[in-house]
Write a protein that holds these residues in place. Sequence first.
Motif, PDB file in Angstrom:
ATOM      1  N   TYR A  36       0.836  -1.192   0.000  1.00  8.96           N
ATOM      2  CA  TYR A  36       0.000   0.000   0.000  1.00  8.96           C
ATOM      3  C   TYR A  36       0.875   1.248   0.000  1.00  8.96           C
ATOM      4  O   TYR A  36       1.967   1.269   0.574  1.00  8.96           O
ATOM      5  CB  TYR A  36      -0.890   0.050   1.256  1.00  8.96           C
ATOM      6  CG  TYR A  36      -2.033  -0.919   1.256  1.00  8.96           C
ATOM      7  CD1 TYR A  36      -1.950  -2.116   1.954  1.00  8.96           C
ATOM      8  CD2 TYR A  36      -3.212  -0.631   0.576  1.00  8.96           C
ATOM      9  CE1 TYR A  36      -3.014  -3.011   1.966  1.00  8.96           C
ATOM     10  CE2 TYR A  36      -4.282  -1.518   0.578  1.00  8.96           C
ATOM     11  CZ  TYR A  36      -4.166  -2.707   1.274  1.00  8.96           C
ATOM     12  OH  TYR A  36      -5.226  -3.587   1.282  1.00  8.96           O
ATOM     13  N   GLN A  38       0.627   5.278   1.135  1.00 13.03           N
ATOM     14  CA  GLN A  38      -0.182   6.183   1.941  1.00 13.03           C
ATOM     15  C   GLN A  38       0.389   7.588   1.859  1.00 13.03           C
ATOM     16  O   GLN A  38       1.518   7.824   2.290  1.00 13.03           O
ATOM     17  CB  GLN A  38      -0.263   5.729   3.392  1.00 13.03           C
ATOM     18  CG  GLN A  38      -1.236   6.564   4.222  1.00 13.03           C
ATOM     19  CD  GLN A  38      -1.356   6.099   5.657  1.00 13.03           C
ATOM     20  OE1 GLN A  38      -0.419   5.554   6.221  1.00 13.03           O
ATOM     21  NE2 GLN A  38      -2.526   6.323   6.253  1.00 13.03           N
ATOM     22  N   GLY A  41      -2.466  12.252   5.249  1.00 15.47           N
ATOM     23  CA  GLY A  41      -3.878  12.518   5.478  1.00 15.47           C
ATOM     24  C   GLY A  41      -4.835  11.651   4.703  1.00 15.47           C
ATOM     25  O   GLY A  41      -6.049  11.894   4.704  1.00 15.47           O
ATOM     26  N   LYS A  42      -4.309  10.617   4.046  1.00  9.27           N
ATOM     27  CA  LYS A  42      -5.170   9.752   3.239  1.00  9.27           C
ATOM     28  C   LYS A  42      -5.088   8.312   3.724  1.00  9.27           C
ATOM     29  O   LYS A  42      -4.227   7.950   4.508  1.00  9.27           O
ATOM     30  CB  LYS A  42      -4.769   9.831   1.768  1.00  9.27           C
ATOM     31  CG  LYS A  42      -4.943  11.214   1.157  1.00  9.27           C
ATOM     32  CD  LYS A  42      -4.631  11.198  -0.327  1.00  9.27           C
ATOM     33  CE  LYS A  42      -4.841  12.569  -0.944  1.00  9.27           C
ATOM     34  NZ  LYS A  42      -4.534  12.574  -2.403  1.00  9.27           N
ATOM     35  N   GLY A  43      -5.998   7.501   3.235  1.00 10.94           N
ATOM     36  CA  GLY A  43      -6.004   6.097   3.573  1.00 10.94           C
ATOM     37  C   GLY A  43      -5.032   5.298   2.724  1.00 10.94           C
ATOM     38  O   GLY A  43      -4.511   5.792   1.716  1.00 10.94           O
ATOM     39  N   PRO A  44      -4.749   4.064   3.118  1.00  6.28           N
ATOM     40  CA  PRO A  44      -3.870   3.193   2.322  1.00  6.28           C
ATOM     41  C   PRO A  44      -4.453   2.974   0.924  1.00  6.28           C
ATOM     42  O   PRO A  44      -5.628   2.658   0.772  1.00  6.28           O
ATOM     43  CB  PRO A  44      -3.848   1.894   3.122  1.00  6.28           C
ATOM     44  CG  PRO A  44      -4.202   2.288   4.524  1.00  6.28           C
ATOM     45  CD  PRO A  44      -5.182   3.407   4.369  1.00  6.28           C
ATOM     46  N   PHE A  89       3.586   0.705   2.887  1.00  3.99           N
ATOM     47  CA  PHE A  89       3.370  -0.363   3.856  1.00  3.99           C
ATOM     48  C   PHE A  89       3.205  -1.692   3.135  1.00  3.99           C
ATOM     49  O   PHE A  89       2.520  -1.762   2.120  1.00  3.99           O
ATOM     50  CB  PHE A  89       2.078  -0.139   4.647  1.00  3.99           C
ATOM     51  CG  PHE A  89       2.089   1.036   5.574  1.00  3.99           C
ATOM     52  CD1 PHE A  89       1.594   2.260   5.163  1.00  3.99           C
ATOM     53  CD2 PHE A  89       2.567   0.910   6.870  1.00  3.99           C
ATOM     54  CE1 PHE A  89       1.580   3.342   6.018  1.00  3.99           C
ATOM     55  CE2 PHE A  89       2.557   1.986   7.739  1.00  3.99           C
ATOM     56  CZ  PHE A  89       2.062   3.207   7.308  1.00  3.99           C
ATOM     57  N   LYS A 102      -8.353 -10.343   8.123  1.00  2.00           N
ATOM     58  CA  LYS A 102      -7.537  -9.422   8.919  1.00  2.00           C
ATOM     59  C   LYS A 102      -6.184  -9.232   8.254  1.00  2.00           C
ATOM     60  O   LYS A 102      -5.509 -10.192   7.909  1.00  2.00           O
ATOM     61  CB  LYS A 102      -7.352  -9.999  10.321  1.00  2.00           C
ATOM     62  CG  LYS A 102      -6.281  -9.328  11.152  1.00  2.00           C
ATOM     63  CD  LYS A 102      -6.036 -10.124  12.406  1.00  2.00           C
ATOM     64  CE  LYS A 102      -4.806  -9.659  13.139  1.00  2.00           C
ATOM     65  NZ  LYS A 102      -4.524 -10.493  14.331  1.00  2.00           N
ATOM     66  N   LEU A 103      -5.817  -7.991   8.058  1.00  4.75           N
ATOM     67  CA  LEU A 103      -4.509  -7.660   7.508  1.00  4.75           C
ATOM     68  C   LEU A 103      -3.584  -7.235   8.633  1.00  4.75           C
ATOM     69  O   LEU A 103      -3.982  -6.473   9.517  1.00  4.75           O
ATOM     70  CB  LEU A 103      -4.621  -6.535   6.481  1.00  4.75           C
ATOM     71  CG  LEU A 103      -5.374  -6.844   5.194  1.00  4.75           C
ATOM     72  CD1 LEU A 103      -5.449  -5.596   4.317  1.00  4.75           C
ATOM     73  CD2 LEU A 103      -4.708  -7.987   4.427  1.00  4.75           C
ATOM     74  N   PHE A 105      -0.158  -5.163   9.172  1.00  2.00           N
ATOM     75  CA  PHE A 105       0.670  -4.192   8.468  1.00  2.00           C
ATOM     76  C   PHE A 105       2.070  -4.123   9.059  1.00  2.00           C
ATOM     77  O   PHE A 105       2.269  -4.320  10.262  1.00  2.00           O
ATOM     78  CB  PHE A 105       0.040  -2.797   8.566  1.00  2.00           C
ATOM     79  CG  PHE A 105      -1.118  -2.582   7.639  1.00  2.00           C
ATOM     80  CD1 PHE A 105      -2.370  -3.070   7.932  1.00  2.00           C
ATOM     81  CD2 PHE A 105      -0.947  -1.875   6.456  1.00  2.00           C
ATOM     82  CE1 PHE A 105      -3.439  -2.866   7.068  1.00  2.00           C
ATOM     83  CE2 PHE A 105      -2.009  -1.657   5.592  1.00  2.00           C
ATOM     84  CZ  PHE A 105      -3.260  -2.165   5.895  1.00  2.00           C
ATOM     85  N   GLY A 106       3.030  -3.800   8.177  1.00  2.87           N
ATOM     86  CA  GLY A 106       4.366  -3.490   8.637  1.00  2.87           C
ATOM     87  C   GLY A 106       4.462  -2.050   9.099  1.00  2.87           C
ATOM     88  O   GLY A 106       3.497  -1.293   9.049  1.00  2.87           O
ATOM     89  N   GLN A 107       5.655  -1.647   9.544  1.00  4.63           N
ATOM     90  CA  GLN A 107       5.855  -0.329  10.133  1.00  4.63           C
ATOM     91  C   GLN A 107       5.804   0.793   9.103  1.00  4.63           C
ATOM     92  O   GLN A 107       5.458   1.904   9.424  1.00  4.63           O
ATOM     93  CB  GLN A 107       7.200  -0.268  10.869  1.00  4.63           C
ATOM     94  CG  GLN A 107       7.258  -1.122  12.123  1.00  4.63           C
ATOM     95  CD  GLN A 107       6.387  -0.584  13.247  1.00  4.63           C
ATOM     96  OE1 GLN A 107       5.939   0.558  13.213  1.00  4.63           O
ATOM     97  NE2 GLN A 107       6.116  -1.404  14.232  1.00  4.63           N
TER      98      GLN A 107
END
Lengths: 115, 113
Positions: A36, A38, A41-44, A89, A102-103, A105-107
Amino acid sequence: GESVGLHLPTLSVQEGDNSIINCAYSNSASDYFIWYKQESGKGPQFIIDIRSNMDKRQGQRVTVLLNKTVKHLSLQIAATQPGDSAVYFCAENSGGGTSYGKLTFGQGTILTVHP
Amino acid sequence: EPEVTQTPSHQVTQMGQEVILRCVPISNHLYFYWYRQILGQKVEFLVSFYNNEISEKSEIFDDQFSVERPDGSNFTLKIRSTKLEDSAMYFCASSPTGRYGYTFGSGTRLTVV
């Protein structure tokens, strides 16, 4: 336990260079991976995905490589542009059973592209 | 292209107050999710919802949280008594299959003061 992590938190490149962003995962049951992007201020935003029965998948200017032997995932961006600057990500889905998508996510890696 | 819509984009609330975050998933999707992202950190799973019930929840999703799909189009996250540490971006997502094709909304920034 399950975890997905990244080797490098930041990456700075020049416009036109190729970028490689890495991700390590520890859950050997993971069978689906997503990259993803990002922006602030926005979503993945979906970039590209790969299933565990593949080791490489290409999209437009992006390639994802999966090495299940060492549990490593990478995102390659060709001819990086300033508009590619964002946080990237990786996410994994261990799939099946009681996991209803369920996902994990990495850092995240901050990619900065200099003109 | 179909989108997941979230409202409001930004919500400021006082500690102890209840908030409801709203989402309109993609219409033919069957699996719905809430995720949270504290500033500068990774995206964390909160809850998944399928067939009008919670299918999985994380340790974060304690008794102060609840989800509902009240009318077949909206999907809401309620926080009953907000705490300062609830300040975060909250993302709604949906998927047709629960395995692939996830779409995320743009998020609601919740600020608890």
